[in-house]
Design a protein around this motif. Sequence first.
Motif, PDB file in Angstrom:
ATOM      1  N   TYR A  33       0.840  -1.189   0.000  1.00 47.18           N
ATOM      2  CA  TYR A  33       0.000   0.000   0.000  1.00 47.18           C
ATOM      3  C   TYR A  33       0.880   1.246   0.000  1.00 47.18           C
ATOM      4  CZ  TYR A  33      -4.229  -2.661   0.941  1.00 47.18           C
ATOM      5  OH  TYR A  33      -5.285  -3.510   0.840  1.00 47.18           O
ATOM      6  N   LEU A  34       0.593   2.172  -0.888  1.00 49.01           N
ATOM      7  CA  LEU A  34       1.329   3.425  -0.931  1.00 49.01           C
ATOM      8  C   LEU A  34       0.762   4.374   0.110  1.00 49.01           C
ATOM      9  CD1 LEU A  34       1.434   3.888  -4.793  1.00 49.01           C
ATOM     10  CD2 LEU A  34       3.265   3.090  -3.316  1.00 49.01           C
ATOM     11  N   SER A  35       1.594   5.263   0.585  1.00 51.52           N
ATOM     12  CA  SER A  35       1.132   6.202   1.613  1.00 51.52           C
ATOM     13  C   SER A  35      -0.012   7.063   1.082  1.00 51.52           C
ATOM     14  CB  SER A  35       2.288   7.076   2.098  1.00 51.52           C
ATOM     15  OG  SER A  35       2.805   7.833   1.029  1.00 51.52           O
ATOM     16  N   ASP A  36       0.019   7.407  -0.216  1.00 49.40           N
ATOM     17  CA  ASP A  36      -1.073   8.196  -0.797  1.00 49.40           C
ATOM     18  C   ASP A  36      -2.381   7.422  -0.753  1.00 49.40           C
ATOM     19  OD1 ASP A  36       0.767  10.133  -1.345  1.00 49.40           O
ATOM     20  OD2 ASP A  36       0.912   9.689  -3.488  1.00 49.40           O
ATOM     21  N   HIS A  37      -2.311   6.144  -1.042  1.00 47.31           N
ATOM     22  CA  HIS A  37      -3.502   5.301  -1.025  1.00 47.31           C
ATOM     23  C   HIS A  37      -4.053   5.188   0.393  1.00 47.31           C
ATOM     24  CE1 HIS A  37      -5.666   1.340  -1.254  1.00 47.31           C
ATOM     25  NE2 HIS A  37      -6.246   2.034  -2.206  1.00 47.31           N
ATOM     26  N   THR A  38      -3.172   4.991   1.346  1.00 49.06           N
ATOM     27  CA  THR A  38      -3.585   4.900   2.746  1.00 49.06           C
ATOM     28  C   THR A  38      -4.223   6.209   3.200  1.00 49.06           C
ATOM     29  OG1 THR A  38      -1.742   3.381   3.145  1.00 49.06           O
ATOM     30  CG2 THR A  38      -2.775   4.368   5.078  1.00 49.06           C
ATOM     31  N   ALA A  39      -3.640   7.331   2.819  1.00 48.78           N
ATOM     32  CA  ALA A  39      -4.198   8.639   3.180  1.00 48.78           C
ATOM     33  C   ALA A  39      -5.566   8.830   2.552  1.00 48.78           C
ATOM     34  CB  ALA A  39      -3.253   9.750   2.752  1.00 48.78           C
ATOM     35  N   ALA A  40      -5.730   8.401   1.306  1.00 47.93           N
ATOM     36  CA  ALA A  40      -7.021   8.527   0.627  1.00 47.93           C
ATOM     37  C   ALA A  40      -8.082   7.666   1.310  1.00 47.93           C
ATOM     38  CB  ALA A  40      -6.889   8.139  -0.843  1.00 47.93           C
ATOM     39  N   LEU A  41      -7.702   6.471   1.739  1.00 50.38           N
ATOM     40  CA  LEU A  41      -8.646   5.602   2.442  1.00 50.38           C
ATOM     41  C   LEU A  41      -9.076   6.212   3.774  1.00 50.38           C
ATOM     42  CD1 LEU A  41      -7.122   2.065   1.806  1.00 50.38           C
ATOM     43  CD2 LEU A  41      -9.213   3.013   0.836  1.00 50.38           C
ATOM     44  N   LYS A  42      -8.126   6.821   4.498  1.00 56.09           N
ATOM     45  CA  LYS A  42      -8.457   7.469   5.768  1.00 56.09           C
ATOM     46  C   LYS A  42      -9.383   8.658   5.545  1.00 56.09           C
ATOM     47  CE  LYS A  42      -4.341   6.096   8.327  1.00 56.09           C
ATOM     48  NZ  LYS A  42      -3.091   6.541   8.952  1.00 56.09           N
ATOM     49  N   LYS A  43      -9.120   9.434   4.509  1.00 52.90           N
ATOM     50  CA  LYS A  43      -9.956  10.598   4.193  1.00 52.90           C
ATOM     51  C   LYS A  43     -11.373  10.149   3.839  1.00 52.90           C
ATOM     52  CE  LYS A  43     -10.206  14.611   1.141  1.00 52.90           C
ATOM     53  NZ  LYS A  43      -9.592  15.313   0.017  1.00 52.90           N
ATOM     54  N   GLN A  44     -11.487   9.094   3.046  1.00 50.53           N
ATOM     55  CA  GLN A  44     -12.801   8.571   2.666  1.00 50.53           C
ATOM     56  C   GLN A  44     -13.558   8.078   3.898  1.00 50.53           C
ATOM     57  OE1 GLN A  44     -12.674   5.364  -0.163  1.00 50.53           O
ATOM     58  NE2 GLN A  44     -14.888   5.091  -0.151  1.00 50.53           N
ATOM     59  N   ALA A  45     -12.885   7.398   4.793  1.00 53.89           N
ATOM     60  CA  ALA A  45     -13.529   6.901   6.014  1.00 53.89           C
ATOM     61  C   ALA A  45     -14.016   8.060   6.877  1.00 53.89           C
ATOM     62  CB  ALA A  45     -12.559   6.027   6.801  1.00 53.89           C
ATOM     63  N   LYS A  46     -13.246   9.143   6.938  1.00 59.47           N
ATOM     64  CA  LYS A  46     -13.652  10.332   7.701  1.00 59.47           C
ATOM     65  C   LYS A  46     -14.907  10.954   7.110  1.00 59.47           C
ATOM     66  CE  LYS A  46      -9.965  12.787   9.873  1.00 59.47           C
ATOM     67  NZ  LYS A  46      -8.987  13.854   9.837  1.00 59.47           N
ATOM     68  N   GLN A  47     -14.943  11.057   5.768  1.00 61.78           N
ATOM     69  CA  GLN A  47     -16.097  11.648   5.100  1.00 61.78           C
ATOM     70  C   GLN A  47     -17.347  10.790   5.296  1.00 61.78           C
ATOM     71  OE1 GLN A  47     -14.662  12.080   1.088  1.00 61.78           O
ATOM     72  NE2 GLN A  47     -13.924  14.156   1.450  1.00 61.78           N
ATOM     73  N   GLU A  48     -17.185   9.477   5.268  1.00 62.57           N
ATOM     74  CA  GLU A  48     -18.323   8.586   5.446  1.00 62.57           C
ATOM     75  C   GLU A  48     -18.838   8.608   6.879  1.00 62.57           C
ATOM     76  OE1 GLU A  48     -16.943   4.828   4.004  1.00 62.57           O
ATOM     77  OE2 GLU A  48     -17.102   5.436   1.904  1.00 62.57           O
ATOM     78  N   ALA A  49     -18.001   9.003   7.817  1.00 66.05           N
ATOM     79  CA  ALA A  49     -18.406   9.052   9.219  1.00 66.05           C
ATOM     80  C   ALA A  49     -19.242  10.292   9.533  1.00 66.05           C
ATOM     81  CB  ALA A  49     -17.176   9.016  10.117  1.00 66.05           C
ATOM     82  N   ILE A  50     -19.195  11.309   8.652  1.00 66.20           N
ATOM     83  CA  ILE A  50     -19.963  12.536   8.879  1.00 66.20           C
ATOM     84  C   ILE A  50     -21.437  12.264   8.635  1.00 66.20           C
ATOM     85  CG2 ILE A  50     -20.362  14.893   8.091  1.00 66.20           C
ATOM     86  CD1 ILE A  50     -17.412  14.999   7.300  1.00 66.20           C
ATOM     87  N   LYS A  51     -22.260  12.681   9.569  1.00 70.72           N
ATOM     88  CA  LYS A  51     -23.709  12.515   9.456  1.00 70.72           C
ATOM     89  C   LYS A  51     -24.345  13.884   9.256  1.00 70.72           C
ATOM     90  CE  LYS A  51     -23.439   8.148  10.713  1.00 70.72           C
ATOM     91  NZ  LYS A  51     -22.941   7.294   9.719  1.00 70.72           N
ATOM     92  N   TYR A  52     -25.345  13.946   8.396  1.00 66.09           N
ATOM     93  CA  TYR A  52     -26.070  15.183   8.137  1.00 66.09           C
ATOM     94  C   TYR A  52     -27.491  15.020   8.655  1.00 66.09           C
ATOM     95  CZ  TYR A  52     -22.068  15.922   5.127  1.00 66.09           C
ATOM     96  OH  TYR A  52     -20.793  16.050   4.653  1.00 66.09           O
ATOM     97  N   PRO A  53     -27.826  15.705   9.747  1.00 62.97           N
ATOM     98  CA  PRO A  53     -29.153  15.543  10.339  1.00 62.97           C
ATOM     99  C   PRO A  53     -30.245  16.110   9.426  1.00 62.97           C
ATOM    100  CG  PRO A  53     -27.973  17.316  11.434  1.00 62.97           C
ATOM    101  CD  PRO A  53     -27.014  16.675  10.477  1.00 62.97           C
ATOM    102  N   ALA A  54     -31.438  15.574   9.577  1.00 59.32           N
ATOM    103  CA  ALA A  54     -32.584  16.047   8.808  1.00 59.32           C
ATOM    104  C   ALA A  54     -32.954  17.448   9.254  1.00 59.32           C
ATOM    105  CB  ALA A  54     -33.759  15.104   8.997  1.00 59.32           C
ATOM    106  N   LYS A  55     -33.178  18.318   8.291  1.00 57.35           N
ATOM    107  CA  LYS A  55     -33.647  19.666   8.591  1.00 57.35           C
ATOM    108  C   LYS A  55     -35.165  19.685   8.407  1.00 57.35           C
ATOM    109  CE  LYS A  55     -29.289  21.758   7.221  1.00 57.35           C
ATOM    110  NZ  LYS A  55     -28.604  22.637   6.281  1.00 57.35           N
ATOM    111  N   VAL A  56     -35.787  20.717   8.904  1.00 62.42           N
ATOM    112  CA  VAL A  56     -37.243  20.843   8.834  1.00 62.42           C
ATOM    113  C   VAL A  56     -37.698  20.877   7.378  1.00 62.42           C
ATOM    114  CG1 VAL A  56     -39.187  22.350   9.400  1.00 62.42           C
ATOM    115  CG2 VAL A  56     -37.290  22.103  11.005  1.00 62.42           C
ATOM    116  N   GLN A  57     -38.729  20.077   7.072  1.00 59.20           N
ATOM    117  CA  GLN A  57     -39.305  20.081   5.726  1.00 59.20           C
ATOM    118  C   GLN A  57     -40.066  21.391   5.528  1.00 59.20           C
ATOM    119  OE1 GLN A  57     -39.424  17.605   2.995  1.00 59.20           O
ATOM    120  NE2 GLN A  57     -40.091  19.514   2.054  1.00 59.20           N
ATOM    121  N   GLN A  58     -39.627  22.185   4.553  1.00 54.74           N
ATOM    122  CA  GLN A  58     -40.283  23.457   4.263  1.00 54.74           C
ATOM    123  C   GLN A  58     -41.356  23.266   3.200  1.00 54.74           C
ATOM    124  OE1 GLN A  58     -36.699  25.589   3.130  1.00 54.74           O
ATOM    125  NE2 GLN A  58     -36.725  26.759   5.049  1.00 54.74           N
ATOM    126  N   SER A  59     -42.322  24.156   3.193  1.00 55.97           N
ATOM    127  CA  SER A  59     -43.362  24.104   2.169  1.00 55.97           C
ATOM    128  C   SER A  59     -42.799  24.598   0.840  1.00 55.97           C
ATOM    129  CB  SER A  59     -44.554  24.969   2.579  1.00 55.97           C
ATOM    130  OG  SER A  59     -44.186  26.340   2.550  1.00 55.97           O
TER     131      SER A  59
END
Length: 126
Positions: A33-59
């Motif tokens: 594994y190249l260090s760039d590949h490992t860094a990309a995998l860590k970055k992807q895992a961080k992004q997937e861990a972010i949750k976006y809560p539901a906002k109020v449904q507007q009319s």
Amino acid sequence: MSRLHQIDDDALVQRFFDHDYRDRGVIKWQGYYLSDHTAALKKQAKQEAIKYPAKVQQSLEDMSEILSEAFGNGKTVSIQLNNRNANGEFSADIVGKVIGYEDDAVYLAGQDPISLTDMRHIEKLN
């Protein structure tokens, strides 16, 4: 005689793999594994861990009013869509300057047209 010697070598090799050799499995590939590949995998895992809560449904009326005002004043908006991923989670908001709209479609700078019926929540940004 050479044929008998070949059979003994085959038996020796087979015995080695059956009894003495221990495959290290995945561990032996980790050095590739190249260090760039490992860094990309860590970055992807961080992004997937972010949750976006539901906002109020507007009319539709409220969203249309916000979009009209943002378009008239050249403002940027943040839009949460109703779409969810396979885990039922919302994706990141779409952010952009409103550059036009018609009937059911809104145009943000640098984005594909977005249907008003696909939107959940709109906020004006400074």
